[in-house]
Design a protein around this motif. Structure first.
Motif: not given
Lengths: 262, 451, 604
Positions: C131, C225, C229, C231, C320, C558-559, C579, C583-584, C598
């Motif tokens: 992740m 990341m 950002r 998750p 998540d 997305c992740s 990234v 992730p949403y 992402q």
């Protein structure tokens, strides 16, 4: 076919989630009739404990029903079948503040409203009256797996051969602030009288004072409430509450019976 | 077995699928059976080598005492003629004694308050099955069926049934299995699964030796003595007070323990005196059986009775008691100091003597610390009197009545007055509370095995 | 900032690859079977090892629970199946001391050998590098050691079953003097020593993992990341790892103190003058002058944060999974992250609420009460945010989603029942009753275990490259949901009636005599619950072999883990990673598909 299966799934899941608050609340409302509720409360401070319980029960029930209902509604209403996309939002700052502040206020109310009940039971021992921490009504000896109490002799001593020692049956006077001294011979035990709303661990190495005032004559279970070994489940006692004059007569009879010759 | 007591709970349960099964589901446990007393059998080589004889022995015991699930005494004709049936030993005793009968009834009325209330209100089907009283429940169901059309009769007889309940040996055996078996073992050998972890060990009833009675001459205990142990427990041992059961149930347990003890002692006699040429014939068996039972029947005669009031304790009597206590036997005293020590703390010189530190069951034992005010057999002056008078059966604590002492240069034997003096002295020693854990300091943790 | 080319064998001053390093699978020499699947340093293999071992321990702990339920439903009767295995001497009838062993082992196994390994061991290992965009953990060999250190712990706990006197019998809380004085309980012979050793090994294993997780998350995130950002699964795992790091040493130290009390007669927790089974431990050489409450403080100082370890990763996974299957961003990402941190922080100052009745100074009780009441707040905020996530969503009722929704529903119950216990006067009545049992089973079983199922259903395709059967998953869910509520809900009412915990046969008390039928109902629900798991077992193992093959991103999520092949190869990512956002990004209005991964620039 797939649409029907999906609809069925939605319905089943919604019903399952709905059953949670419905059955959850229903089993609580019926609990008393099923014998699954508090035993009667017969101590002077038990009422404040029960009141606090009900205050929290109400708050918790409203929250429970509200949040579960929302969950049920959302799960049913917002199905993947809707061709448009979900509402695209990452949150709402104002809403966060509201739903942080309101629970905070409610929790502060809960915190403040319980302090008096706690100090009453655990810290405010009777200072005047027949029994105090220095002169308790009895000493309670917890051991594996027996409750035994000792009433002092006529001179008020807890030592000496004229001490009255009684296993299992613990007799106390009604409407009197009773203080007892809790001791353990071996491991942790706990003095739990459900009807008095009283519980105190008996710690080996400590002599812990406990007080209560029983308001109804009767016989009430004493249960050990801290794992003390294989006999924990049968470490029972019975508290007998007698009207004051009957209690005095009982204690006098016990003292006299010490010198019986049968 | 199952208490479908609360009707509404049962209704809720029945509304959902599996509990319908559950209410009708009555799992049980394998029935206990009496095993033979192997150590005793091993001591008799002729018997140990003869499985046929052992089977005969088991058969004889079963003939006399029934099985663990259905125990009963074989009622000998000569007893029956004399109006004695050991199967109703305790019941006859209790019901013929006004005080005991009254307290039995009072206790039953408390225990079965809910049931009696339901019967008196005429709600015969709302009577809840009590725990540990299968025989009573069976009798109630029979009565209900018999008097199905006679409500008034059912009411009065039903209430009487519960109020005057005295358990059968069968019901008592079931309660024993539930409460006592895991320490005392199926035959009462003190060898249940938990016993290995206890100190002192649970009593082995089979030799017929009991420590705490009100009797002299190492007699078998009276019904009241055993009842007392169940009701009071023995503080500082793992034997708790069983007062959470009713008087009737305690009386019933006494009856069953008596049966176990008589059975065990009969077995020991038969096994010890088995000879291959004589074998295990009926006369043999009967003789030993009658012998053991008569010892138990004779118990009340051995009561250390005391008429009148307890004498007053005076400083002079206490001083005399002290003199008797602290003077060793070779100087003509009662010799208590050799075990109990100068201060009565249980630290006398005999603790170093292995012969004086084992009881008759082979377990280590130590003299009581008398400063604690803990007396396992009862704390009344009369209880101490009896204990010093008769000693403690099975332990190094001897009988003191008639013991030879020397006072003022003259030899004489101890009298009851001497024993009272000792009692007063011992009572004066109780200057501490029972040993409990303390936070630093205090009397310390000494407490040997004790009696 | 990105690396244009990743050198084939980059310099590794710390043994860590710089962020964004890309490995290709054919770079590494071929490993034998043992190095690839048994003693592997690949975080994914280690994660799966934790998964399989944890599921086996789940079965063992579950069997203990069944034995407990049998005794409570039909006390002192012959227990089918397990009876003669556990209690051969009595013909399959539970013994009083055996019962104390059963609940001790049930609690110990479930907490230390099931939930923590399944949450942090399995998913921590599997998900963290994936992740955050890293090729592996920061310390792969330490990671492997962490798994294999678990096995001595398992061996010790299994050995304790066979110890003389039986397994440990002082509760999973192991309060002295019951646990420290051998004479106090049959299980306090060698059984208790094995228990203490076992916990030490498990603790060391956890700490190794925790060090790895924190270092990896802090140091090895892909370019772009940032922390916010990540998750929420990673937030949950990271905060749980921090809790492990700060709290576990206290438990380890306390366990050593108890071990010293037992083996070297140290007397930390032994008060003067205890008489157990007619012997004073001091005459046997024990030091004394200790205090039982000292153990309680030390133990709960770890074990309270431990319960947040049991729940925070689960909350992360649920966030998540809800977001993915509801096609909607998580509502209130930052409040969610801060709440988790708040729960963890507050979690360090509430341990005394397990000790309100213990005899500690009542004034201290007031302090702990205040902090405990406060901890309800961040949990409430999280529940509201989950509801906010579902509002206006497009919910796909996949098995993973069903379990995630169930987590929210059940966590509400578990969390709310905690308020009664936080309230010290009410706790006077309910401490050590079945309300406490209901509360923690709702949060840990109905909560975390549901989240674990959700996570398994959700990440199984990534782990094994195949899909699990949705049909079996729904059946598994429906039966589990119904039976678990049947088991645990009525325990609230039983606790209100005053029913005590840890009692082998409560029905001789007048207060409890009528409670047997409801206990029978609960037991039958429990037996059904265990039996129903067959649907999961068949689905899990069957799908591994016969499941429909899936591509990289079967859930359109997305992740970063969904960028890799299913299952990912060694080194995880087969292309450059950068990234661009959180992730949403689901349900993005103008995007071509209803989600923006992402690694894709957000549609402006």
């Amino acid at each position: 076919m797939a649409a029907l299966k999906h609809f069925l799934l939605r319905v089943v899941v919604t019903l399952l989630l709905l059953a949670v608050p419905v059955l959850g609340v229903w089993t609580f409302t019926e609990a008393d009739r099923w014998g699954l509720w508090f035993p009667p409360m017969v101590s002077s401070y038990g009422g404040s404990i029960d009141k606090l319980f009900y205050l929290i029960l109400w708050m918790v029930t409203v929250t429970f029903v509200g949040t579960e209902a929302l969950l049920v509604w959302f799960v049913f209403r917002y199905s993947k079948k809707d061709p448009t996309r979900a509402i695209f939002t990452h949150g709402n700052h104002k809403l966060e503040m509201v739903w942080t502040a309101i629970p905070a206020v409610l929790l502060v109310i809960v915190a403040i409203s319980q302090m008096e009940a706690w100090t009453t039971v655990k810290m405010n021992f009777p200072e005047d009256g027949p029994y105090t921490r220095e002169k308790p009504l009895m000493e309670v000896y917890a051991s594996q797996f027996d409750w035994r109490v000792r009433y002092p002799d006529a001179q008020g001593n807890f030592t000496g051969a004229d001490v009255i020692e009684v296993p299992y049956d613990i007799t106390v006077p009604e409407d009197t602030k009773v203080v007892l001294r809790l001791k353990s011979r071996d491991v942790l035990h706990s003095f739990f009288v459900p009807t008095f709303r009283l519980k105190q661990d008996a710690v080996p190495g400590m002599e812990i004072p406990v007080w209560f005032e029983a308001t109804e004559p009767g016989s009430y279970d004493l249960i050990c409430a801290e794992l003390c070994g294989w006999g924990h489940y049968k470490m029972a006692g019975k508290i007998h509450v007698l009207p004051k004059d009957e209690f005095d007569a009982w204690l006098a009879a016990k003292r006299a019976a010490l010198y019986a010759t049968d | 077995m199952i208490q479908c007591r609360n009707r509404r709970a049962a209704a809720l349960a029945a509304a959902l699928s599996f509990p319908v099964v559950a209410c009708e589901f009555h799992p049980g446990a394998e029935e206990l059976s009496y095993a033979l007393n192997r150590p005793v059998i091993e001591q008799n080589q002729d018997l140990a080598r003869d499985p046929g004889a052992q089977a005969q022995l088991a058969g004889a015991l079963e003939m006399l005492f029934g099985t663990a699930a259905s125990p009963r005494f074989l009622a000998e004709p000569e007893w029956v003629e004399g109006g004695f049936d050991p199967n109703y030993w305790g019941e006859d005793l209790v019901k013929n004694d006004d005080a005991l009968r009254t307290s039995l009834e009072a206790s039953n009325r408390t225990t079965f308050a809910a049931q009696i209330a339901a019967i008196e209100a005429g709600r015969f089907d709302a009577v809840v099955r009590p725990r540990h009283a299968d025989d009573l429940w069976g009798w109630w169901e029979e009565l209900k069926a018999e008097k199905s059309d006679d409500a008034a009769g059912l009411k009065s007889e039903g209430v009487a049934l519960f109020a005057e309940y005295y358990p059968s040996l069968r019901a008592s055996a079931a309660l024993y299995r539930n409460q006592c078996y895991h320490c005392h073992g199926a035959e009462g050998g003190g060898n249940g699964s938990t016993s290995a972890f206890l100190e002192p060990r649970p009593r082995d009833y089979r030799p017929g030796k009991f420590k705490f009675t009100a009797l002299k001459g190492k007699a078998r205990p009276r019904h009241e003595d055993l009842f007392r142990i169940l009701a009071e427990g023995i503080y500082t041992t793992a034997m708790p007070s069983f007062r959470r059961f009713s008087d009737a149930q305690l009386h019933g347990l006494v009856d069953y323990v008596r049966l176990l003890s008589i059975r065990g002692e009969t077995e020991i006699l038969l096994a010890s005196f088995y000879e291959p040429d004589e074998g295990l014939n009926f006369a043999n068996v009967q003789e030993n059986y009658l012998d053991v039972v008569s010892k138990w029947r004779a118990a009340p005669e051995q009561l250390i009775a005391f008429d009148g009031t307890i004498p007053a304790s005076t400083p002079e009597r206490i001083a005399h008691g002290r003199a008797l206590f602290t003077t060793p036997g070779d100087k003509g005293g009662a010799n208590c100091v050799s075990c109990h020590g100068e201060g009565g703390r249980g630290d006398g010189p005999s603790v170093n003597d292995p012969k004086q530190s084992t009881d008759d069951w082979g377990r280590p034992i130590a003299p009581r610390d008398l400063t604690r005010g803990v007396y396992r057999f009862g704390r009344r002056p009369i209880d101490l009197f009896r204990r010093i008078y008769a000693g403690i059966n099975g332990t190094p604590m001897p009988e003191h009545i008639g013991m030879t002492i020397t006072e003022n240069g003259q030899q004489r034997t101890m009298t009851e007055d001497d024993i009272w003096d000792l009692v007063f002295f011992v009572r004066s020693l109780a200057t501490h509370t029972p040993a409990v854990a303390q936070h630093g300091g205090g009397h310390g943790g000494d407490l040997g095995g004790g009696h | 900032m990105s690396h244009a080319h990743a050198p084939a064998h980059p310099a590794r001053p710390l043994g860590i690859d710089p962020p964004g390093t890309v490995h290709t699978t054919h770079e590494h020499h071929e490993l034998g079977f043992v190095r690839k699947y048994v003693f592997s340093t690949d975080h994914k293999v280690i994660g799966l090892q934790f998964l399989f071992t944890g599921l086996v321990m789940l079965l063992l702990g579950g069997l203990m629970a069944m034995a407990i339920r049998w005794q409570l439903a039909y006390p002192w009767t012959e227990m089918p199946v397990l009876g003669r295995l556990l209690f051969p001497a009595t013909g399959g009838v539970t013994t009083p001391e055996g019962y104390t062993m059963l609940f001790t082992m049930h609690g110990t196994l479930m907490i230390f050998f099931v939930i923590i390994p399944l949450l942090t061991g399995t998913f921590g290992n599997y998900l963290i590098p994936l992740m955050i965009g890293a090729p592996d953990m920061a310390f792969p060999r330490l990671n492997m050691l962490g798994y294999w250190f678990w096995w001595p712990g398992i061996a010790c706990i299994l050995l304790s079953f066979g110890a003389e006197g039986g397994g440990p019998a002082a509760g999973w809380t192991s309060y002295p003097p019951l646990s420290t004085i051998e004479a106090a309980a049959p299980g306090s012979n060698w059984g208790q020593n094995w228990w203490l050793l076992s916990l030490t090994f498990v603790g060391v294993s956890s700490m190794m993992g925790a060090v790895n997780y924190v270092t990896t998350i802090v140091k090895m995130r892909a370019p772009g990341m940032t922390f916010f950002r990540l998750p929420l699964s990673i937030w949950g795992l990271m905060i749980a790892a921090l809790l492990q790091l700060f709290a576990l040493p206290v438990l380890t130290a306390a366990s050593f103190m108890q071990l010293f009390d037992r083996v070297f007669d140290a007397g930390f927790f032994t008060p003067t003058g205890t008489i157990i089974n007619n012997t004073s431990p001091e005459t046997l050489g024990n030091a004394a002058g200790g205090h039982p409450l000292l153990w309680q403080h030390l133990f709960w100082f770890y074990s309270h944060p431990a319960v947040y370890i049991l729940v925070l990763p689960a909350m992360g996974f649920v966030s998540d999974i809800l977001s993915v299957h509801a096609r909607k961003p998580i509502f209130g990402y930052k409040p969610m992250a801060y709440s988790m941190a708040g729960i963890a922080g507050l979690g360090f100052i509430v341990w005394g609420h397990h000790m309100f009745m213990s005899g500690m100074n009542p004034a201290v009780g007031l302090v702990f009460m205040t902090a405990t009441i406060m901890i309800a707040l961040p949990s409430a905020v999280k529940v509201f945010n989950w509801l906010g996530t579902l509002w206006g969503a497009r919910i796909h009722l996949t098995s993973a989603m069903l379990f995630a929704i169930a987590f929210v529903s059940m966590f509400i119950i578990g969390g709310l029942s905690g308020i009664w216990m936080a309230s010290t006067p009410v706790d006077i009545y309910i401490h050590d009753t079945y309300i406490v049992v209901a509360h923690f089973h709702y949060v840990v079983f109905a909560g975390s275990m549901m989240a674990i199922f959700a996570a398994i259903y959700h990440w199984f395709p990534k782990m094994f490259g195949r899909a699990m059967s949705e049909k079996l998953g729904v059946i598994h869910f429906v039966g589990t949901f119904i039976t678990l509520n049947g088991v645990f809900y009525m325990m609230h009412q039983l606790g209100l009636a005053g029913l005590m915990r840890r009692t082998a046969d409560p029905y001789d008390y007048a207060t409890y005599a009528h409670l047997q039928p409801i206990n029978q109902f609960i037991s039958w629900c429990a037996f059904a619950l265990l039996a129903w798991q067959v649907f999961f077992v068949v689905n899990f193992f069957g799908s591994m072999i016969w499941g429909r093959r899936v591509g990289r991103n079967p859930w359109n999520a997305c992740s970063l883990e969904w960028e890799t092949p299913s299952p990912p190869g060694h080194g995880n990512f087969d292309r450059q990673l950068a990234v661009y956002h959180g992730p949403y990004e689901y349900g993005v209005p103008d995007a071509p598909r209803d989600f923006v991964p992402q690694t894709q620039r957000a549609h402006v």
